[in-house]
Design a protein around this motif. Structure first.
Motif, PDB file in Angstrom:
ATOM      1  N   ILE A  16       0.836  -1.203   0.000  1.00  0.00           N
ATOM      2  CA  ILE A  16       0.000   0.000   0.000  1.00  0.00           C
ATOM      3  C   ILE A  16       0.870   1.252   0.000  1.00  0.00           C
ATOM      4  CG2 ILE A  16      -1.652   1.327   1.369  1.00  0.00           C
ATOM      5  CD1 ILE A  16      -2.816  -1.353   2.329  1.00  0.00           C
ATOM      6  N   ARG A  17       1.973   1.203   0.736  1.00  0.00           N
ATOM      7  CA  ARG A  17       2.876   2.360   0.784  1.00  0.00           C
ATOM      8  C   ARG A  17       3.441   2.669  -0.606  1.00  0.00           C
ATOM      9  NH1 ARG A  17       5.820   3.955   5.362  1.00  0.00           N
ATOM     10  NH2 ARG A  17       5.695   1.838   6.233  1.00  0.00           N
ATOM     11  N   GLN A  18       3.727   1.598  -1.367  1.00  0.00           N
ATOM     12  CA  GLN A  18       4.370   1.785  -2.665  1.00  0.00           C
ATOM     13  C   GLN A  18       3.387   2.125  -3.785  1.00  0.00           C
ATOM     14  OE1 GLN A  18       6.841  -1.635  -3.531  1.00  0.00           O
ATOM     15  NE2 GLN A  18       7.728  -1.642  -1.485  1.00  0.00           N
ATOM     16  N   VAL A  19       2.242   1.439  -3.828  1.00  0.00           N
ATOM     17  CA  VAL A  19       1.333   1.611  -4.973  1.00  0.00           C
ATOM     18  C   VAL A  19      -0.063   2.088  -4.577  1.00  0.00           C
ATOM     19  CG1 VAL A  19       2.547  -0.142  -6.296  1.00  0.00           C
ATOM     20  CG2 VAL A  19       0.570  -0.812  -4.934  1.00  0.00           C
ATOM     21  N   GLY A  20      -0.301   2.247  -3.275  1.00  0.00           N
ATOM     22  CA  GLY A  20      -1.611   2.692  -2.830  1.00  0.00           C
ATOM     23  C   GLY A  20      -2.584   1.546  -2.637  1.00  0.00           C
ATOM     24  N   LEU A  21      -3.795   1.863  -2.263  1.00  0.00           N
ATOM     25  CA  LEU A  21      -4.842   0.861  -2.037  1.00  0.00           C
ATOM     26  C   LEU A  21      -5.581   0.634  -3.342  1.00  0.00           C
ATOM     27  CD1 LEU A  21      -6.140  -0.847   0.221  1.00  0.00           C
ATOM     28  CD2 LEU A  21      -7.769   1.018   0.561  1.00  0.00           C
ATOM     29  N   LEU A  22      -5.404  -0.542  -3.929  1.00  0.00           N
ATOM     30  CA  LEU A  22      -5.939  -0.808  -5.259  1.00  0.00           C
ATOM     31  C   LEU A  22      -7.385  -1.280  -5.236  1.00  0.00           C
ATOM     32  CD1 LEU A  22      -2.845  -2.599  -6.854  1.00  0.00           C
ATOM     33  CD2 LEU A  22      -3.458  -0.174  -6.908  1.00  0.00           C
ATOM     34  N   GLN A  23      -7.842  -1.835  -4.112  1.00  0.00           N
ATOM     35  CA  GLN A  23      -9.213  -2.324  -4.009  1.00  0.00           C
ATOM     36  C   GLN A  23      -9.868  -1.743  -2.769  1.00  0.00           C
ATOM     37  OE1 GLN A  23      -8.232  -6.668  -4.238  1.00  0.00           O
ATOM     38  NE2 GLN A  23      -9.883  -6.700  -5.728  1.00  0.00           N
ATOM     39  N   PRO A  24     -11.146  -1.431  -2.832  1.00  0.00           N
ATOM     40  CA  PRO A  24     -11.828  -0.904  -1.648  1.00  0.00           C
ATOM     41  C   PRO A  24     -12.100  -2.005  -0.628  1.00  0.00           C
ATOM     42  CG  PRO A  24     -13.409  -1.224  -3.401  1.00  0.00           C
ATOM     43  CD  PRO A  24     -12.046  -1.512  -4.004  1.00  0.00           C
ATOM     44  N   LEU A  25     -12.300  -1.616   0.614  1.00  0.00           N
ATOM     45  CA  LEU A  25     -12.776  -2.546   1.625  1.00  0.00           C
ATOM     46  C   LEU A  25     -14.274  -2.754   1.393  1.00  0.00           C
ATOM     47  CD1 LEU A  25     -11.068  -0.997   4.797  1.00  0.00           C
ATOM     48  CD2 LEU A  25     -10.116  -2.596   3.134  1.00  0.00           C
ATOM     49  N   VAL A  26     -14.770  -3.934   1.738  1.00  0.00           N
ATOM     50  CA  VAL A  26     -16.192  -4.233   1.564  1.00  0.00           C
ATOM     51  C   VAL A  26     -16.789  -4.544   2.933  1.00  0.00           C
ATOM     52  CG1 VAL A  26     -17.898  -5.753   0.486  1.00  0.00           C
ATOM     53  CG2 VAL A  26     -15.817  -5.133  -0.767  1.00  0.00           C
ATOM     54  N   VAL A  27     -17.874  -3.854   3.273  1.00  0.00           N
ATOM     55  CA  VAL A  27     -18.523  -4.042   4.567  1.00  0.00           C
ATOM     56  C   VAL A  27     -20.024  -4.220   4.363  1.00  0.00           C
ATOM     57  CG1 VAL A  27     -16.789  -2.644   5.756  1.00  0.00           C
ATOM     58  CG2 VAL A  27     -18.894  -1.568   4.934  1.00  0.00           C
ATOM     59  N   ARG A  28     -20.702  -4.664   5.416  1.00  0.00           N
ATOM     60  CA  ARG A  28     -22.160  -4.694   5.406  1.00  0.00           C
ATOM     61  C   ARG A  28     -22.664  -4.077   6.712  1.00  0.00           C
ATOM     62  NH1 ARG A  28     -24.643 -10.757   6.734  1.00  0.00           N
ATOM     63  NH2 ARG A  28     -23.854 -10.908   8.859  1.00  0.00           N
ATOM     64  N   PRO A  29     -23.852  -3.514   6.710  1.00  0.00           N
ATOM     65  CA  PRO A  29     -24.393  -2.946   7.945  1.00  0.00           C
ATOM     66  C   PRO A  29     -24.511  -4.028   9.024  1.00  0.00           C
ATOM     67  CG  PRO A  29     -25.664  -2.210   6.041  1.00  0.00           C
ATOM     68  CD  PRO A  29     -24.750  -3.292   5.553  1.00  0.00           C
ATOM     69  N   ALA A  30     -24.065  -3.697  10.234  1.00  0.00           N
ATOM     70  CA  ALA A  30     -24.157  -4.641  11.348  1.00  0.00           C
ATOM     71  C   ALA A  30     -25.600  -4.718  11.824  1.00  0.00           C
ATOM     72  CB  ALA A  30     -23.238  -4.206  12.484  1.00  0.00           C
ATOM     73  N   ARG A  31     -26.069  -5.919  12.055  1.00  0.00           N
ATOM     74  CA  ARG A  31     -27.460  -6.105  12.466  1.00  0.00           C
ATOM     75  C   ARG A  31     -27.693  -5.548  13.871  1.00  0.00           C
ATOM     76  NH1 ARG A  31     -28.047 -12.382  10.480  1.00  0.00           N
ATOM     77  NH2 ARG A  31     -28.091 -11.956   8.237  1.00  0.00           N
ATOM     78  N   GLY A  32     -28.742  -4.737  13.985  1.00  0.00           N
ATOM     79  CA  GLY A  32     -29.111  -4.207  15.286  1.00  0.00           C
ATOM     80  C   GLY A  32     -28.165  -3.170  15.844  1.00  0.00           C
ATOM     81  N   GLN A  33     -27.236  -2.689  15.026  1.00  0.00           N
ATOM     82  CA  GLN A  33     -26.274  -1.686  15.483  1.00  0.00           C
ATOM     83  C   GLN A  33     -26.200  -0.563  14.462  1.00  0.00           C
ATOM     84  OE1 GLN A  33     -22.538  -3.342  17.269  1.00  0.00           O
ATOM     85  NE2 GLN A  33     -23.294  -5.293  16.482  1.00  0.00           N
ATOM     86  N   ASP A  34     -27.066   0.419  14.621  1.00  0.00           N
ATOM     87  CA  ASP A  34     -27.134   1.529  13.671  1.00  0.00           C
ATOM     88  C   ASP A  34     -25.787   2.243  13.556  1.00  0.00           C
ATOM     89  OD1 ASP A  34     -29.763   0.991  13.230  1.00  0.00           O
ATOM     90  OD2 ASP A  34     -30.535   2.514  14.613  1.00  0.00           O
TER      91      ASP A  34
END
Length: 211
Positions: A16-34
């Motif tokens: 990441i230091r050399q070429v950067g972040l090439l792909q995004p992180l993927v998340v989902r909404p946590a259940r019951g935790q707005d």
């Protein structure tokens, strides 16, 4: 395995230091935790970014994140597919992870998992069957002494209601206690030969005849 080896995180951080972040992180909404989210894909990248931030690196102006409404089955497939590319997991660790996901998530089928991993359903099923073997056999696979392919030879001694652990134990001991100066022969062909010697002509029942 939810943890990542320090070496893997460091290697990702340097990338990441050399070429950067090439792909995004993927998340989902946590259940019951707005307002909170569960990581679906990119755990190693996330840890690497935290490491770089702790070291004072400010090369990232933001971290791209995709939010997806993923089911439990989809989450499991993403995690297992990502883990299958890791080099710090043993085959048995992966097979146990597959088995646990299939047991814990009713919507996840063996066919779906096999397709996501890019393997035949029969290949995945055969890999999962290894978990029917006694712990003293699987320990040899976990340690790297014996390959998963060789361990499969012992499956001929496992039936629905019985496993000939005594025969497996005697073979393990014979191979491990090789005479001084000679390397133990954990090849599948040797395991098959030793099983045949003990089974053919004996009164052993419930075993798959070897070809």
């Amino acid at each position: 395995r939810k943890t990542r080896s320090p070496e893997a995180v460091r290697e990702m951080a340097e990338s990441i230091r050399q070429v950067g972040l090439l792909q995004p992180l993927v998340v989902r909404p946590a259940r019951g935790q707005d307002g909170k989210y569960e990581m679906a894909f990119g755990q190693t990248r996330h840890l690497a970014i935290k490491l770089l931030q702790e070291e004072g690196w400010d090369g990232l102006r933001g971290v791209p994140v995709q939010v997806r409404a993923l089911t439990d089955a989809e989450m499991a497939i993403i995690a297992l597919t990502e883990n299958s590319r890791r080099t710090d997991l043993t085959p048995m660790e992966m097979y146990r992870a597959y088995q646990k996901a299939l047991a814990d998530i009713p919507q996840l089928t063996t066919t779906q998992l096999a397709e996501s991993l890019g393997v035949d359903r029969s290949t995945l099923s055969n890999s999962l069957r290894l978990l029917k073997l006694p712990g003293f056999v699987l320990d040899r696979v976990d340690s790297g002494e014996m390959g998963a392919h060789a361990a499969r030879e012992f499956l001929c001694l496992v039936a629905e209601d019985h496993a000939h652990a005594d025969i497996m134990q005697s073979i393990i001991k014979e191979v491990a206690n090789t005479r001084l100066g000679a390397a133990p022969d954990w090849r599948a062909s040797n395991i098959r030969r030793l099983i045949r010697e003990r089974v053919e002509g004996s009164t052993v029942e419930h075993w798959r005849r070897l070809g």
